[in-house]
Design a protein around this motif. Sequence first.
Motif, PDB file in Angstrom:
ATOM      1  N   HIS A  96     -36.405 -22.004   9.219  1.00  9.21           N
ATOM      2  CA  HIS A  96     -35.809 -23.343   9.199  1.00  9.21           C
ATOM      3  C   HIS A  96     -34.708 -23.459  10.250  1.00  9.21           C
ATOM      4  O   HIS A  96     -34.624 -24.458  10.976  1.00  9.21           O
ATOM      5  CB  HIS A  96     -35.238 -23.639   7.816  1.00  9.21           C
ATOM      6  N   LYS A 103     -37.829 -27.760   6.150  1.00 11.51           N
ATOM      7  CA  LYS A 103     -36.977 -27.599   4.971  1.00 11.51           C
ATOM      8  C   LYS A 103     -36.500 -26.163   4.773  1.00 11.51           C
ATOM      9  O   LYS A 103     -35.360 -25.940   4.413  1.00 11.51           O
ATOM     10  CB  LYS A 103     -37.715 -28.076   3.723  1.00 11.51           C
ATOM     11  N   HIS A 105     -37.583 -23.867   2.490  1.00  8.38           N
ATOM     12  CA  HIS A 105     -37.536 -23.380   1.112  1.00  8.38           C
ATOM     13  C   HIS A 105     -38.741 -22.492   0.828  1.00  8.38           C
ATOM     14  O   HIS A 105     -39.676 -22.410   1.625  1.00  8.38           O
ATOM     15  CB  HIS A 105     -37.509 -24.550   0.134  1.00  8.38           C
ATOM     16  N   GLY A 135     -43.041 -27.921   4.465  1.00  3.06           N
ATOM     17  CA  GLY A 135     -41.740 -27.771   5.097  1.00  3.06           C
ATOM     18  C   GLY A 135     -41.142 -26.401   4.884  1.00  3.06           C
ATOM     19  O   GLY A 135     -40.058 -26.099   5.381  1.00  3.06           O
TER      20      GLY A 135
END
Length: 295
Positions: A96, A103, A105, A135
């Motif tokens: 990221h 995102k 995660h 993401g």
Amino acid sequence: MTKSANEILDEIKTTAAEEKQEESHSIDEYLDELNRLVGLEKVKKDVNSLINLVQIRKIREERGISQPAMSLHLVFSGNPGTGKTTVARLLSKIYHEIGLLSKGHLVECDRSSLVGGYVGQTAIKTQDVIQKALGGILFIDEAYSLASSSENDYGQEAINTILKAMEDNRDDLIVIVAGYPALMDNFLNSNPGLESRFNKFIYFDDYDDEQLYEIFMLMADEASLKLDEPAEQYLKEYLKKMYETRSKNFANGRSVRNFFEEVLTAQANRLAPKEDITDEELNTLTYEDFMVGEE
């Protein structure tokens, strides 16, 4: 003065943004966290090389320089408790920060999260998990359990749904499949699509007895606990025996965590009947507490 709904909403958004910013760290901080993990020397080397490769590819992309296509999906193979999920989570954050994932995660799942009990349910369940992972990184533990030769098994439907999602979202989704080495080989060989998309392997070795000892001591330190000398000597011998007699499916850090919790329970049982418990007693694990390993 009473605040309007819009003002309250703006405050909530601002607070959420501040909290998100506080949670974010630099690439160097995440790499430092990775490199401070106990053991995993080969894993650290492989992951650092992978990150360097991704960074250079990102620079080339930003400068408009052509480069060959490359799959960033990964196979993590090794026994339980060797840090696979921890490394995957750090990798998602690093990607990221690099700008590879929007995102950063990690969504963990297994067969029960993906496979339904009747026709049509599996695709829906799998799509729901994929949507949550967009993401970031989708981490599928014990991925080999999806491959089955049974005609009544819907694991293949989950695999096909995942493969399509990997293609449709190749710019903002990375999939990591994890599990025992031999079983992961069988899993990848079960489908040509899997073989072509998962061509990067990272193997997680078992922790040796010294590393298991370090893991236990880190747990103790986090709990503000120390060991008296007889307890420390017993622990070293116990973990050495644990390592030397380990099975092929040795649970590594999980075994240490379970033993640590058993020792804490033994300490509590020893101290609870006492009326006046000192801080020293609360913060010390004794030889007696470790005798749980002999039961």
